[in-house]
Design a protein around this motif. Structure first.
Motif, PDB file in Angstrom:
ATOM      1  N   VAL A  76       0.833  -1.200   0.000  1.00  0.00           N
ATOM      2  CA  VAL A  76       0.000   0.000   0.000  1.00  0.00           C
ATOM      3  C   VAL A  76       0.871   1.255   0.000  1.00  0.00           C
ATOM      4  O   VAL A  76       1.851   1.357   0.741  1.00  0.00           O
ATOM      5  CB  VAL A  76      -0.934  -0.001   1.231  1.00  0.00           C
ATOM      6  CG1 VAL A  76      -1.787   1.271   1.259  1.00  0.00           C
ATOM      7  CG2 VAL A  76      -1.829  -1.227   1.221  1.00  0.00           C
ATOM      8  N   ARG A  77       0.513   2.203  -0.853  1.00  0.00           N
ATOM      9  CA  ARG A  77       1.183   3.507  -0.864  1.00  0.00           C
ATOM     10  C   ARG A  77       0.108   4.577  -0.828  1.00  0.00           C
ATOM     11  O   ARG A  77      -0.996   4.359  -1.319  1.00  0.00           O
ATOM     12  CB  ARG A  77       2.036   3.658  -2.121  1.00  0.00           C
ATOM     13  CG  ARG A  77       3.278   2.787  -2.111  1.00  0.00           C
ATOM     14  CD  ARG A  77       3.992   2.910  -3.434  1.00  0.00           C
ATOM     15  NE  ARG A  77       5.325   2.341  -3.386  1.00  0.00           N
ATOM     16  CZ  ARG A  77       5.616   1.062  -3.613  1.00  0.00           C
ATOM     17  NH1 ARG A  77       4.649   0.217  -3.885  1.00  0.00           N
ATOM     18  NH2 ARG A  77       6.861   0.634  -3.562  1.00  0.00           N
ATOM     19  N   TYR A  81      14.207   2.919  -7.506  1.00  0.00           N
ATOM     20  CA  TYR A  81      13.021   2.154  -7.134  1.00  0.00           C
ATOM     21  C   TYR A  81      12.526   2.597  -5.769  1.00  0.00           C
ATOM     22  O   TYR A  81      13.295   2.670  -4.808  1.00  0.00           O
ATOM     23  CB  TYR A  81      13.338   0.645  -7.115  1.00  0.00           C
ATOM     24  CG  TYR A  81      12.138  -0.189  -6.735  1.00  0.00           C
ATOM     25  CD1 TYR A  81      11.006  -0.223  -7.560  1.00  0.00           C
ATOM     26  CD2 TYR A  81      12.106  -0.902  -5.543  1.00  0.00           C
ATOM     27  CE1 TYR A  81       9.889  -0.965  -7.207  1.00  0.00           C
ATOM     28  CE2 TYR A  81      10.988  -1.647  -5.181  1.00  0.00           C
ATOM     29  CZ  TYR A  81       9.881  -1.673  -6.018  1.00  0.00           C
ATOM     30  OH  TYR A  81       8.771  -2.388  -5.664  1.00  0.00           O
ATOM     31  N   LYS A  82      11.228   2.902  -5.713  1.00  0.00           N
ATOM     32  CA  LYS A  82      10.611   3.276  -4.446  1.00  0.00           C
ATOM     33  C   LYS A  82      10.101   2.013  -3.779  1.00  0.00           C
ATOM     34  O   LYS A  82       9.089   1.450  -4.185  1.00  0.00           O
ATOM     35  CB  LYS A  82       9.432   4.233  -4.681  1.00  0.00           C
ATOM     36  CG  LYS A  82       9.864   5.637  -5.012  1.00  0.00           C
ATOM     37  CD  LYS A  82       8.668   6.569  -5.096  1.00  0.00           C
ATOM     38  CE  LYS A  82       8.167   6.922  -3.714  1.00  0.00           C
ATOM     39  NZ  LYS A  82       7.195   8.037  -3.748  1.00  0.00           N
ATOM     40  N   ILE A  83      10.858   1.580  -2.773  1.00  0.00           N
ATOM     41  CA  ILE A  83      10.488   0.350  -2.072  1.00  0.00           C
ATOM     42  C   ILE A  83       9.171   0.560  -1.332  1.00  0.00           C
ATOM     43  O   ILE A  83       8.314  -0.304  -1.288  1.00  0.00           O
ATOM     44  CB  ILE A  83      11.601  -0.041  -1.074  1.00  0.00           C
ATOM     45  CG1 ILE A  83      12.929  -0.208  -1.824  1.00  0.00           C
ATOM     46  CG2 ILE A  83      11.240  -1.301  -0.316  1.00  0.00           C
ATOM     47  CD1 ILE A  83      14.150  -0.220  -0.930  1.00  0.00           C
ATOM     48  N   SER A  84       9.020   1.739  -0.738  1.00  0.00           N
ATOM     49  CA  SER A  84       7.784   2.083  -0.041  1.00  0.00           C
ATOM     50  C   SER A  84       7.652   3.598  -0.114  1.00  0.00           C
ATOM     51  O   SER A  84       8.472   4.257  -0.748  1.00  0.00           O
ATOM     52  CB  SER A  84       7.851   1.627   1.413  1.00  0.00           C
ATOM     53  OG  SER A  84       8.790   2.428   2.111  1.00  0.00           O
TER      54      SER A  84
END
Lengths: 263, 430
Positions: free
Chosen positions: A61-62, B389-392
Motif C-alpha cells: 500500500v502507498r 526504485y521506491k520500495i515504499s
C-alpha cells in the motif's frame, strides 16, 4: 364557469406535465452532457483534500495526499486545476498545474521545489497514471465528451446505461466502456472498460456520494485493475464549492509559491 | 564559507536514521503532526547514504568517488504576512574525510502587495528552458555533486539573494540581486580530475585549482532579471544578467590563479506545446567584458549560445527528449592569433546533442532513465544512466553511472574521462 374550466384545464395540463418530467430521457447527448457537468463542473470553482490509497497487485500500500483546486473557465468547457502535494515526503510541496482544453492537448506544469524548477509536461497521452495510482489523468479531469460515440443501451429503474466507443481507437487502451448514470442526480456511478477480447479489465466505482452545499459530490471512489489485480481508492474531504478562487492562482507565480488556499 | 566542520555528525546521522527508520510510517507522521500543532512548523527531511567508485585508474584521484551519509531537515511555517523556510544538511563525507553542516535554505517570503512577492535570504533559484543545459540560468550549480551521483537536487547550489517578483496583467518581472558573487562549485581536482591547459595534461588532488573569487560585498554583486509572459499556452521570456562567469573562465597571468571574469548575458526563450510534445528554444549572448574582444588570451571570449529542444511521449510511460545546443565563439580570429603556442585550440562552434529517455514501471515506482550529452564537434560526451526504485513511501534505492569519454583530454567532456564512476544510494524520507 369560464374561470372554473380554465382552472381545470390548467390543472390538467400541469398534471399531464408531471409524468412527462419524470419520464426517462431518451436523448443520449443530453444525459451525457448533464453527467459531465455533475461530475466535473459543480459550482464555479472548488477545493478538496484528496487521499489516494494505492494497493499494488502484491498487496503493498502507498498513499498520496494532496489538495486540489479547480476553477471553471467555461461551464462544461475549459478548466484549470492546481494540485499541491502533501505526502509522501519525497513529493511534499511539489505543485502541479493543468490548463484543461476541450480540444487539443492540455497544458501541464510541474514544480519541483528542491530545484526551484518549473517543468513543462507533455500531455498527449491522457491515459497514463496520475501520480502512480490506478487513476488516469483523464479520470481526474474528465474525458472530453466528443471523443466517444455514445449509445443508450438500457434504462433501468435507477440508471441510464450508456455504451461509449472511442472515435479514435488508436488513442486509447480500451475498445469500449459502459457507464451507469444515476437517473436522480445524473452522477455516473460505475464504469467498465473492455479490451479487444471484450473482457472487462478495468472498473471505476463510486463508493460514496455526499451532498455538499447542494451539489451531489463523489467523496469516495475506487478504480480496480482487474487484469493485474491492483486498485486505488480516492477519498475526498474538506470539500468546498464557490470559494472565489482567483484566476491568478493558476499561473507560474503560485506554482512556485503555493497559495493560502492549499496550505 | 557556508560550511562548518563537525566530527560527531556520522554518529548523529546514523542515530537519526535508525530512530526514524524503526518508526512505522504512521508514527513518523505523528511526531511531525505534533510539531506542527505546537509550533506551526511543518517538518520533513531524509537520511541518505551513498557510495561510488571509479571504473578505471585515475593517477590523480582516489578510486572511491563518493561515500557519504547525509541528514537533511526542513522546516516551514506560514504566516499571514509571509512564509519562513529552513533547510539544512549534516553530511559525513568518507572520501574527503570530513563532516560538514550546510544551510541550503533560510529564507523569508513576504507579500508586500497583491501583485508583488519578495523572497530574501538563502534560496535555490532556477529559470530557463534547457534540460541540464543552462543558458540564462546564471544561478550557482554544484557540478561536482552532479558528476559523482548525488541526487539531482544538489546540482543547484543555493544563492544568497533578494528576489523581487512583480506581476501585472499577463506579465511577470523577476529581479534577483545577489550582493556578493555566488560562484558554482566546479571540478577543481579535489575529488574529480580535470584538464590543466598550462601543463597540457590531466590533473587532480595534487594540483588543485586555486582561484581568486570576486568577494567584495555590493561591488562584486550579481543582477539577474527575467520578464516573462504567457501567450496561448506559450511561455515567452527575456533575460538579463550582470555579474561574472560562474566557473573560472580566466587565468591571472601573474599568479597563475584561476579567475571569474566579468560577464553580462542577454537572452530570450520560448516554450510551449507542439504536435503533442513540448518544444523549446533559448538563446543567450555572453558578453565576456574583460576579454578585450578576444585579444586577451587569459580570458574566455564572448559567445552566442543557442538551444532548441523537443520532448514527446514515445510509448506508454516512456518519454523521449532531444536537444541541440551550440556555442559560437565570437572574435574567433583574434582568439586564434592570440592563443599561446602549445595550447590546445577550441573550435569556433561547439555543437552538442542531448538525449533523455525516461521509462516508468510498476506504478511509476521503478524509473529507468538515461541522459546523454554528445558533441560531434569535440568528439566527446557524457552518459548518465540511472535506475531508482521506491520500495515504499519512505524508502528509495537508486543506482547509476557517470560515464565520460573524449578523443581529446582538453575538451569539455574529454577532460573528465578518468572520472567515469558508478554509484548506489539508499534514502529514507520522512
Amino acid at each position: 364557469m369560464k374561470t372554473v374550466s380554465l382552472t381545470i384545464t390548467l390543472l390538467f395540463l400541469f398534471l399531464s406535465a408531471l409524468p412527462l418530467q419524470a419520464e426517462d430521457k431518451t436523448d443520449v447527448a443530453a444525459i451525457i452532457d448533464q453527467a459531465n457537468l455533475t461530475s466535473y463542473y459543480q459550482g464555479q470553482d472548488g477545493r478538496a483534500d484528496v487521499t489516494l490509497t494505492i494497493t499494488d497487485n502484491q498487496g503493498r500500500v502507498r498513499e498520496r495526499e494532496m489538495t486540489i483546486l479547480r476553477r471553471d473557465v467555461t461551464d462544461g468547457g475549459e478548466q484549470q486545476f492546481y494540485v499541491f502535494f502533501k505526502r509522501p515526503s519525497d513529493v511534499r510541496k511539489m505543485t502541479f498545474l493543468v490548463h484543461k482544453k476541450t480540444s487539443g492537448d492540455d497544458d501541464r506544469w510541474l514544480y519541483l521545489p528542491a530545484l526551484d524548477l518549473v517543468k513543462r509536461i507533455a500531455s498527449s497521452d491522457k491515459r497514463t497514471s496520475f501520480v502512480g495510482s490506478h487513476f488516469f489523468y483523464e479520470d481526474v479531469s474528465g474525458r472530453a465528451i466528443h471523443e466517444d460515440e455514445h449509445q443508450l443501451i438500457e434504462t433501468t429503474d435507477q440508471y441510464y446505461v450508456i455504451n461509449n466507443t472511442p472515435k479514435d481507437p488508436g488513442s486509447v487502451e480500451f475498445t469500449s466502456y459502459t457507464v451507469w448514470i444515476d437517473k436522480t442526480n445524473s452522477m455516473p456511478m460505475k464504469a467498465e472498460y473492455r479490451n479487444t477480447a471484450g473482457n472487462v479489465y478495468r472498473e471505476v466505482e463510486v463508493l460514496e456520494v455526499q451532498d455538499i452545499q447542494g451539489y451531489p459530490t463523489v467523496t469516495k471512489s475506487r478504480i480496480r485493475d482487474l487484469e493485474s489485480g491492483g486498485e486505488t481508492v480516492s477519498s475526498l474531504s474538506n470539500i468546498g464549492y464557490d470559494i472565489s478562487l482567483k484566476e491568478s492562482i493558476f499561473t507560474e507565480r503560485f506554482l512556485r509559491r503555493p497559495p493560502r488556499e492549499v496550505r | 564559507m557556508n560550511r562548518i566542520t563537525f566530527n560527531f555528525l556520522p554518529h548523529l546521522a546514523c542515530t537519526a536514521c535508525l530512530l526514524l527508520s524503526s518508526a512505522p510510517t504512521a508514527q513518523a507522521n505523528q511526531w511531525q503532526d505534533t510539531v506542527y500543532d505546537t509550533t506551526g512548523f511543518e517538518i520533513g527531511g531524509f537520511v541518505d547514504t551513498r557510495a561510488g567508485f571509479r571504473l578505471q585508474d585515475d593517477a590523480n584521484e582516489r578510486d572511491s568517488s563518493l561515500g557519504e551519509i547525509r541528514l537533511q531537515l526542513e522546516a516551514d511555517r506560514d504566516y499571514d504576512w509571509g512564509h519562513i523556510s529552513l533547510k539544512g544538511d549534516l553530511l559525513h563525507d568518507v572520501v574527503l574525510k570530513d563532516s560538514t553542516a550546510e544551510l541550503r535554505e533560510i529564507s523569508l517570503l513576504l507579500y508586500p502587495s497583491d501583485n508583488m512577492d519578495l523572497k530574501i535570504g538563502r534560496q535555490t533559484l532556477t529559470w530557463g528552458t534547457g534540460d541540464l543545459i543552462f543558458i540564462n540560468d546564471m544561478f550557482p550549480k554544484d557540478w561536482q555533486a552532479f558528476f559523482i551521483g548525488r541526487d539531482n537536487e544538489y546540482l543547484k547550489a543555493p544563492s544568497d539573494a533578494i528576489k523581487t517578483s512583480v506581476f501585472f496583467d499577463h506579465y511577470s518581472l523577476n529581479l534577483i540581486y545577489t550582493p556578493v558573487f555566488n560562484p558554482s562549485t566546479y571540478v577543481s581536482g579535489e575529488r574529480l580530475s580535470y584538464y590543466n591547459p598550462a601543463t597540457a595534461s590531466l590533473a587532480g588532488r595534487n594540483a588543485r585549482i586555486t582561484d581568486e573569487q570576486p568577494d567584495s560585498w555590493f561591488t562584486d554583486a550579481e543582477y539577474a532579471l527575467r520578464l516573462s509572459r504567457q501567450l496561448q499556452g506559450w511561455e515567452l521570456a527575456l533575460y538579463g544578467y550582470s555579474g561574472f562567469w560562474k566557473e573560472p573562465e580566466g587565468v591571472n597571468p601573474l599568479s597563475g590563479n584561476y579567475l571569474f571574469p566579468a560577464l553580462s548575458v542577454y537572452g530570450a526563450s520560448v516554450r510551449g506545446t507542439m504536435g503533442g510534445g513540448i518544444a523549446n528554444m533559448e538563446m543567450g549572448y555572453y558578453d565576456s567584458r574583460d576579454s578585450d574582444s578576444g585579444s586577451n588570451p587569459n580570458i574566455r571570449n564572448s559567445e552566442l549560445r543557442w538551444l532548441v529542444g523537443y520532448e514527446h511521449e514515445i510509448g506508454h510511460e516512456l518519454t523521449g527528449a532531444l536537444q541541440y545546443y551550440v556555442e559560437w565563439m565570437q572574435d574567433y580570429s583574434d582568439y586564434k592569433s592570440n592563443l599561446p603556442a602549445g595550447m590546445s585550440r577550441r573550435d569556433e562552434y561547439r555543437h552538442m546533442l542531448t538525449l533523455r529517455l525516461t521509462k516508468l514501471l510498476h506504478n511509476q515506482n521503478l524509473i529507468i532513465s538515461l541522459f546523454a550529452y554528445y558533441s560531434p564537434s569535440d568528439q566527446d560526451g557524457h552518459l548518465r544512466p540511472k535506475i531508482s526504485y521506491k520500495i515504499s513511501d519512505n524508502w528509495l534505492v537508486d543506482g547509476g553511472a557517470n560515464i565520460f569519454w573524449g578523443e581529446d583530454e582538453s575538451t569539455f567532456w574529454g577532460r573528465f574521462q578518468d572520472n567515469t564512476n558508478i554509484y548506489a544510494g539508499l534514502r529514507y524520507s520522512f
